[in-house]
Structures are given as C-alpha cells and as structure tokens.
Design an enzyme around this catalytic site. Structure first.
Site, short mmCIF file in Angstrom:
data_model
loop_
_atom_site.label_atom_id
_atom_site.label_comp_id
_atom_site.label_asym_id
_atom_site.label_seq_id
_atom_site.Cartn_x
_atom_site.Cartn_y
_atom_site.Cartn_z
N ARG A 51 41.40 26.67 36.00
CA ARG A 51 42.27 26.34 36.82
C ARG A 51 42.07 27.06 38.37
O ARG A 51 42.31 26.26 39.45
CB ARG A 51 43.86 26.70 36.41
CG ARG A 51 44.15 27.93 36.43
CD ARG A 51 45.31 28.34 35.44
NE ARG A 51 45.34 27.83 34.17
CZ ARG A 51 45.75 26.79 33.54
NH1 ARG A 51 46.57 26.13 34.40
NH2 ARG A 51 45.39 26.40 32.37
N THR A 52 41.71 28.10 38.47
CA THR A 52 41.64 28.88 39.62
C THR A 52 40.35 28.07 40.46
O THR A 52 40.59 27.72 41.85
CB THR A 52 41.45 30.12 39.66
OG1 THR A 52 42.57 30.93 38.85
CG2 THR A 52 41.35 30.95 41.08
N LYS A 80 19.51 36.79 36.26
CA LYS A 80 18.30 37.18 36.59
C LYS A 80 18.38 38.87 37.07
O LYS A 80 17.40 39.37 37.44
CB LYS A 80 17.42 36.71 37.42
CG LYS A 80 17.24 35.03 37.13
CD LYS A 80 16.68 34.34 38.18
CE LYS A 80 16.72 32.94 37.63
NZ LYS A 80 16.42 32.13 38.95
N ARG A 101 35.11 34.74 41.87
CA ARG A 101 35.60 35.34 40.41
C ARG A 101 34.50 36.10 40.14
O ARG A 101 33.56 35.60 39.47
CB ARG A 101 36.32 34.23 39.71
CG ARG A 101 36.63 35.06 38.09
CD ARG A 101 37.85 34.26 37.49
NE ARG A 101 39.03 34.50 38.13
CZ ARG A 101 40.12 33.83 37.43
NH1 ARG A 101 40.12 33.37 36.33
NH2 ARG A 101 41.20 34.00 38.15
N HIS A 129 44.13 39.49 42.02
CA HIS A 129 43.93 38.13 42.08
C HIS A 129 45.13 37.50 43.09
O HIS A 129 46.06 36.89 42.72
CB HIS A 129 44.48 37.49 40.55
CG HIS A 129 44.14 36.17 40.48
ND1 HIS A 129 43.50 35.19 41.31
CD2 HIS A 129 44.48 35.16 39.40
CE1 HIS A 129 43.59 34.05 40.91
NE2 HIS A 129 44.00 34.04 39.53
#
Lengths: 307, 140
Positions: A51-52, A80, A101, A129
């Site tokens: 959703r974000t 990597k 995020r 957040h």
C-alpha cells in the site's frame, strides 16, 4: 538537500501547509494533474509493502509525473552488497525525488545524507514512517476540523508500533491533547516515548489494558495490528495478536462522533462488521495518505528547485 | 606510590573512581607507544577517591570521549614539564566512533563502514541516542 525522515523534520506551519495543499488537491484535482510533468519519483522498497508503494506511485502519477520502481532487496543491487549510500547516490542520477522503505532503522537518513535529490522516508524498519503520520493528521483534521483539544486513544501494539510513536510525537505538538494508551502489559508505549513526547510537555495520559472501559471517552481511536515481523519470538506473537479486537458491540459504547483509525493492513483487530459504521475512517485514511504524499512531493521538489 | 612527572603530555585528573579503566580503553591508550600510567583509587580531597591517567607523550586525545565517560574530569596539558593549559571537559553533543549501536535492526549493524554517531538526547540523564535508529546507548 531537504529530505523528510521523521515528522519533526516538518514545522507546524509546514504541516498545516501540507494539509492545506492536500485539501486543495482534493477540491481541485485537475489543477494538479500536470504539476510534476517530466519529473521522476524513484520508489526504492527493500522491504515488502504494497500500500505505501502504491500510494507513492499513485501520488506521483496523479501529479503527472513518472515512477521508477525497485521492489525487494533480492532483485536490486542491494542483493549484490551495495550500500544504501551508494544506492542513494546512483538513484539520484536518475530520479528527481526518492521514496525509500528499508528494513534497517536509520537507512533513510543514510540515503538522505548521500542523495543529491530529496528523500522521503517510506518506513525504516520499526523506526519512523512519517507519511503514515501525515495521513493520520489529515484524517483527524478533516474529521474533527482541528488537531487540538482532543482525547486520542491508541490501542494494540503500542511498543513496536512505529505509527503510534510517530502519531504521539506529532500530536503532542498541539494544544489541549489527552492520550489514552490501551495495550497489553507486554506491548505498552516505551518509556522514552512517554518521557520525550508526553511527560516533558506535561501532556496528560492514562494507560489501561481495557478498551471497553475507556472507549466512551475518546474522540479518536487509533487501532494497530500486532505485527508478526516485530517479534523475535513466534510464541509471543501468537499469544498477543488477538488481544484487542474492535467489534460493533464495543462501538455501541463509543461516542457518535468517534473517529476510528488504523494504519492498515488489519488482520482481525477491527471486525469487518465495523467497516460500515460511519465512524470507521481507516479507508479514508488510506486516501488521505495519497493526498498528503502528493503535497509532500510537491513541497520537496519545489524546495529543491526542481519544479 | 610514586609516578614520575611528565615532560610533554597530558594528565587526565579528577576522574571518578572506577571510570579510569573505561577511559583508558576508550581512548585506546593500550596502543600508545609511550609511558602511560593509570592510577586508580587515589585519595582526593574533592572526590574522596579518584582515578588519574598520565600520558608522557604529545598525543592527540579525543576530549569528547572524556566528556562522555566522565564529564567533570580535567585535562592538564604539560609542555616542558610545565602546566600550560587546564581544561574541564563537558558532555559533548555528538560522539563519533566512540561507542557502537547495539540495536541489531540499526543500519549500522549491516553497513559497517558507516560512522557510529550518537547524539546527546538528555543531558540530565547523561543519555545518548544513535543518530540513525535513536536507540539509547548502553550504560557504560
């Protein structure tokens, strides 16, 4: 370069301005549909989040911009072994703004310190957040017409719930607030959050384990999920996950103008039967999140001289 | 017990008894190729007991470490056997690469080239928090 890592990065005036912009976007969406034409938002999501990420991407598309998307550490250069700093420097060459995020706390700050474009923290582990809190603030202001002189109940996982800590911190900047903290003993608000946001500012609060007892006192009820990923121990999660469930029976004891919120996704902590109650605001919260992200993208691109 | 005077170096005095050893290690004095004396539980009119560190070499010392471990300690700079400067060390606002964040979820736990930065969050409680994840520093 101005970035937003946590809500206190924004002054009260800026918060108010963002909410005003969001309200204007809601009222006149057509006026904003080309504001970010030719601009690119990079969404770097190193941790699962539907959703974000969709909200950020929808926000940029509705501003007429484009999106470059990375999802999952396994498919990116992070797999990597590339550092967050190097990723931020590299992506700055492609995008005008970054939403990131990351599962590690503080990753967004590292990105912001190394990027040459604005970075928006879209969640860094259990830490911050901020755009969720922006969504919460707009939802409260639209529902109540104000952000001051309210009794705010927070229920569920108040220990690990970063949205709760951010909301307490953000709301504690307004006058006349009172908090009611409803949680199992094991998931109470950490003392440093109470010390820094409530005790230092002499903001009254009560702590209880009984939702039904206090629901009638509340203007806002902010429900949270007991999140599996925040526990080290599966047994603790299973024991506590069903602690607090909001049902139509409990809602009967609540005020007629209560605003029920939830950062979503929910599991079962709000019964589906509550969804049709006009006091249920959690899906409006989702929509408000998109509008606040639009407002924030506009603000940061403008400050960076890219609009 | 006698410890020789020093010619060019520093004396860290008025260290709270018991803090001298921590300070010795955090300053990395075990790696100094010069005479270093750590005196513990020395009688003090002011403190009752105190620790003292003497370094007989013109080395660079991170005063922030001293301010973090024991604000109130004094640093005497000695040149040609003369006291040329006396400093009282206060708690620093920022600590860089002095202590490490213990939070396994902190970005510094997996990106070890990052500086370990802590900021003074509560002077009265002598509390420092990680710049990145805001976890409180472990008590020394």
């Amino acid at each position: 370069m101005r970035s937003v890592i946590d809500v206190p990065d924004l002054s009260l005036e800026e918060l108010s301005g963002l909410m005003d912009t969001a309200e204007d976007i809601i009222a006149h969406p057509g006026d904003y549909s080309e504001r970010c034409h030719g601009k690119k938002l990079a969404t770097l999501f190193f941790e699962p989040s539907t959703r974000t990420r969709l909200s950020f991407e929808a926000a940029m598309y509705e501003l007429g911009g484009n999106v470059l998307s990375v999802t999952g550490a396994g498919t990116s250069s992070a797999a990597k072994g590339e550092s967050v700093a190097d990723t931020a420097k590299t992506v700055s060459c492609y995008a005008d703004i970054i939403a990131m995020r990351h599962p590690k706390e503080g990753a967004a700050l590292v990105a912001a310190r190394n990027a040459s474009v604005p970075v928006i923290n879209a969640g860094d582990g259990g830490h911050c957040h901020p755009t969720q809190t922006l969504a919460d603030l707009l939802t409260i202001r639209r529902k109540k017409g104000k952000l001051d002189h309210l009794t705010v109940g927070l229920c569920g996982d108040l220990k690990f719930g970063r949205t709760v800590h951010s909301l307490i911190s953000a709301m504690s900047r307004y006058e006349g607030l009172r908090f009611v903290l409803i949680s199992p003993e094991e998931l109470k608000v950490p003392s440093y959050v109470k010390d820094e946001s409530l005790k230092r500012k002499n903001i009254p609060y009560t702590q209880t384990t009984d939702l039904e007892q206090v629901i009638g006192d509340l203007d806002i009820l902010y429900m949270t999920r007991v999140q599996r990923e925040r526990f080290f121990n599966e047994e603790d999660y299973l024991r506590l996950k069903d602690s607090y469930i909001l049902t139509p029976e409990k809602m009967r004891k609540a005020r007629p103008d209560l605003c029920v919120m939830h950062p979503l996704p929910r599991v079962n902590e709000i019964s589906v039967a509550v969804d049709d109650d006009p006091r249920a605001c959690y899906f409006k919260q989702v929509l408000n999140g998109k509008y606040m992200r639009m407002a924030l993208i506009l603000m940061l691109l403008k400050e960076a001289g890219r609009l | 017990m006698n410890v020789d005077s020093i010619r060019d170096g520093i004396v860290i005095d008025h260290i709270t008894a018991g803090c001298g050893r921590k300070l010795y290690h955090l300053l990395g004095l075990e790696n100094v190729d010069a005479p270093v004396a750590l005196l513990t539980n020395v009688a003090s009119a002011k403190l009752g007991r105190k620790d003292i560190i003497k370094v007989d070499a013109d080395i660079s010392v991170d005063f922030n470490v001293i301010g973090y471990v024991d604000p109130g300690a004094t640093v005497n700079i000695i040149r040609n056997s003369e006291l040329v400067e006396k400093k009282r060390i206060d708690m620093p606002e920022t600590l860089v690469n002095v202590i490490a964040c213990k939070n396994p979820r902190c970005i510094t736990s997996c990106e070890q080239e990052l500086d370990q930065v802590f900021r003074l969050s509560n002077r009265a409680k002598k509390e420092y928090r990680c710049l990145y994840c805001e976890t409180k520093a472990a008590v020394l």
